[in-house]
Design an enzyme around this catalytic site. Structure first.
Site, PDB file in Angstrom:
ATOM      1  N   CYS A  81      -3.882  -9.121  -4.111  1.00  0.00           N
ATOM      2  CA  CYS A  81      -2.419  -8.340  -4.015  1.00  0.00           C
ATOM      3  C   CYS A  81      -1.626  -8.906  -2.997  1.00  0.00           C
ATOM      4  O   CYS A  81      -1.119  -9.902  -3.058  1.00  0.00           O
ATOM      5  CB  CYS A  81      -3.002  -6.989  -4.035  1.00  0.00           C
ATOM      6  N   HIS A 172      -6.763  -5.349  -7.063  1.00  0.00           N
ATOM      7  CA  HIS A 172      -7.766  -5.113  -5.847  1.00  0.00           C
ATOM      8  C   HIS A 172      -9.206  -5.237  -6.571  1.00  0.00           C
ATOM      9  O   HIS A 172      -9.810  -4.325  -7.215  1.00  0.00           O
ATOM     10  CB  HIS A 172      -7.561  -3.761  -5.466  1.00  0.00           C
ATOM     11  N   GLU A 174     -11.770  -5.361  -4.926  1.00  0.00           N
ATOM     12  CA  GLU A 174     -12.822  -4.532  -3.989  1.00  0.00           C
ATOM     13  C   GLU A 174     -13.001  -3.179  -4.062  1.00  0.00           C
ATOM     14  O   GLU A 174     -13.631  -2.563  -3.435  1.00  0.00           O
ATOM     15  CB  GLU A 174     -12.543  -5.179  -2.622  1.00  0.00           C
TER      16      GLU A 174
HETATM   17  N1  GLN Z   1       3.472  -4.060  -3.461  1.00  0.00           N
HETATM   18  C1  GLN Z   1       2.866  -4.531  -2.152  1.00  0.00           C
HETATM   19  C2  GLN Z   1       3.612  -5.831  -1.554  1.00  0.00           C
HETATM   20  O1  GLN Z   1       4.593  -6.043  -1.779  1.00  0.00           O
HETATM   21  C3  GLN Z   1       1.495  -5.087  -2.595  1.00  0.00           C
HETATM   22  C4  GLN Z   1       0.609  -4.049  -3.088  1.00  0.00           C
HETATM   23  C5  GLN Z   1      -0.988  -4.073  -2.907  1.00  0.00           C
HETATM   24  O2  GLN Z   1      -1.264  -4.959  -2.076  1.00  0.00           O
HETATM   25  N2  GLN Z   1      -1.347  -3.320  -3.414  1.00  0.00           N
HETATM   26  O3  GLN Z   1       3.076  -6.315  -0.434  1.00  0.00           O
END
Ligand code: GLN
Length: 196
Positions: A81, A172, A174
């Site tokens: 992410c 995610h 995890e």
């Molecule tokens: N929207 C977040 C970003 O741009 C990422 C979101 C996340 O890691 N769950 O960093």
């Protein structure tokens, strides 16, 4: 098989959950909060969280050059992410990447707002079928370079990929009790370490 240690960048984000997933897979976990710890680890996970906040902390604690050197050293890195955003070679709307290591172009916040977070079972090539994937303000991969293997799609968008030592996903892996994606990364690290 030699013992391996996996670091989780511990500046911000879902750090504890990654540590639990690593330990559940029988590998050693290190929460990386200072630069010296980068030398002790065989692979690094950059967790989800907020990429802009994590970037600020990376700069504040002088992590950027050491992280780039870690990437150049050939050791495996897994960005989940926000971590994928930090790992990418380019990010939509930004002139400069962050670490700029993995040959993917990323768009942030591609799947709606926080309250539109969702979980979906994905088939992830070579990793797992029916893998429960939690998306929280997730990015997606818009384009990949020629050495990048696409591992999973969701709604016609690339959400997981691998380029040699680099692994990345939009979601995610995890946050549930299914640790197969983490296990895949740990195997990458084991293979790499046996190779040297
Ligand atoms: N929207 C977040 C970003 O741009 C990422 C979101 C996340 O890691 N769950 O960093």
């Amino acid at each position: 098989m030699r013992d391996i240690k996996i670091g989780v960048l511990g500046l911000q984000g879902a750090v504890r959950e990654h540590v639990a997933a690593i330990e559940a897979n029988g590998a050693g976990a290190v929460v990386v909060k200072n630069l010296e710890q980068l030398k002790e680890i065989d692979g690094l996970i950059i967790p989800g969280g907020e990429s802009t906040t994590m970037r600020r902390l990376i700069d504040k604690y002088d992590f950027m050059d050491p992280l780039k050197e870690f990437a150049i050293s050939g050791k495996p890195m897994f960005g989940t992410c926000a971590g994928l955003i930090l790992l990418a070679k380019s990010v939509e709307g930004y002139e400069e990447p962050h670490i700029g290591a993995m040959d993917v172009h990323i768009e942030r916040n591609s799947f709606g707002r926080q309250k539109e977070s969702f979980e979906v079972d994905l088939d992830i090539s070579g990793v797992a079928n029916g893998f429960p994937s939690v998306f929280i303000r997730a990015p997606h991969i818009v384009r990949v370079g020629k050495n990048v293997e696409i591992l999973a799609m969701h709604n016609n968008r690339i959400v997981a990929a691998r380029e040699g030592q680099f692994l990345g996903c939009s979601f995610h892996p995890e946050l549930t009790k299914d640790h197969r994606f983490n296990s895949y990364f740990i195997n990458m690290v084991r293979k790499q370490k046996d190779y040297y």
